[in-house]
Design a protein around this motif. Structure first.
Motif, PDB file in Angstrom:
ATOM      1  N   SER A   1      41.252  45.825  25.430  1.00 48.64           N
ATOM      2  CA  SER A   1      42.453  45.713  26.032  1.00 48.64           C
ATOM      3  C   SER A   1      42.473  44.451  26.662  1.00 48.64           C
ATOM      4  O   SER A   1      43.331  43.572  26.349  1.00 48.64           O
ATOM      5  CB  SER A   1      42.754  46.904  26.964  1.00 48.64           C
ATOM      6  N   ALA A   2      41.862  44.009  27.615  1.00 49.43           N
ATOM      7  CA  ALA A   2      41.883  42.966  28.338  1.00 49.43           C
ATOM      8  C   ALA A   2      40.735  42.255  29.270  1.00 49.43           C
ATOM      9  O   ALA A   2      40.839  41.431  30.264  1.00 49.43           O
ATOM     10  CB  ALA A   2      43.267  42.546  29.140  1.00 49.43           C
ATOM     11  N   HIS A   3      39.728  43.085  29.263  1.00 50.97           N
ATOM     12  CA  HIS A   3      38.474  42.678  30.384  1.00 50.97           C
ATOM     13  C   HIS A   3      38.181  41.221  30.035  1.00 50.97           C
ATOM     14  O   HIS A   3      38.040  40.916  28.846  1.00 50.97           O
ATOM     15  CB  HIS A   3      37.510  43.641  30.144  1.00 50.97           C
TER      16      HIS A   3
ATOM     17  N   ASP B   1      44.647  41.663  33.839  1.00 48.96           N
ATOM     18  CA  ASP B   1      45.046  43.036  33.917  1.00 48.96           C
ATOM     19  C   ASP B   1      44.358  43.704  35.214  1.00 48.96           C
ATOM     20  O   ASP B   1      44.572  45.100  35.159  1.00 48.96           O
ATOM     21  CB  ASP B   1      44.528  43.894  32.491  1.00 48.96           C
TER      22      ASP B   1
ATOM     23  N   HIS C   1      41.348  43.935  35.964  1.00 53.96           N
ATOM     24  CA  HIS C   1      39.567  44.359  35.961  1.00 53.96           C
ATOM     25  C   HIS C   1      38.761  43.403  36.255  1.00 53.96           C
ATOM     26  O   HIS C   1      39.063  42.300  35.644  1.00 53.96           O
ATOM     27  CB  HIS C   1      39.516  44.929  34.573  1.00 53.96           C
TER      28      HIS C   1
HETATM   29 CU   LIG Z   1      40.775  45.328  31.418  1.00 53.12          CU
END
Ligand SMILES: [Cu+2]
Length: 123
Positions: free
Chosen positions: A24-26, A107, A109
């Motif tokens: 996703s976007a880490h 995001d 995280h």
């Molecule tokens: Cu993330």
């Protein structure tokens, strides 16, 4: 459907879910200066950590651990034109170093890691 087939489907479903979450976007470290386990000459060195996604530079952290195991927080240079990077600089004398990095992706995280490198005496 026999037991083995059902088991394989359950495993593939779990793996698929995990892969889609982690994609996703880490913030994942993809490149750096110095390179991981690389080496630079003593003196003023720019430190660049490059990630696969945009970073909240104001709320990410770098801590430099020197050859004497002393921990020094490094100032992060905000660079809007390089949103995927955490940039800093330090005056380094010869020895083994580690940068503990903590990156906040947009995001929300946080990811953490260590970047080890060596500083060699000026030729
Ligand atoms: Cu993330």
């Amino acid at each position: 459907m026999d037991y083995q087939h059902r088991f394989a489907i359950v495993v593939l479903t779990i793996v698929g879910t995990f892969v889609s979450i982690s994609a996703s976007a880490h913030a994942i470290l993809v490149d750096s200066t110095p390179k991981a386990n690389g080496s630079v000459s003593a003196g003023h060195a720019s430190l660049v950590l490059k990630y696969n996604s945009k970073i909240d530079q104001g709320r990410s952290r770098l801590v430099l651990v020197g050859p004497d195991h002393k921990e020094t927080p490094l100032p992060i240079t905000a660079s809007a034109d390089r949103p995927n990077e955490i940039d800093s600089a330090a005056d380094l004398s010869p020895g083994a170093y580690v940068i503990h990095w903590q990156a906040l992706a947009l995001d929300g995280h946080i990811t953490r890691g260590d970047l080890a490198f060596t500083v060699s005496a000026k030729p």
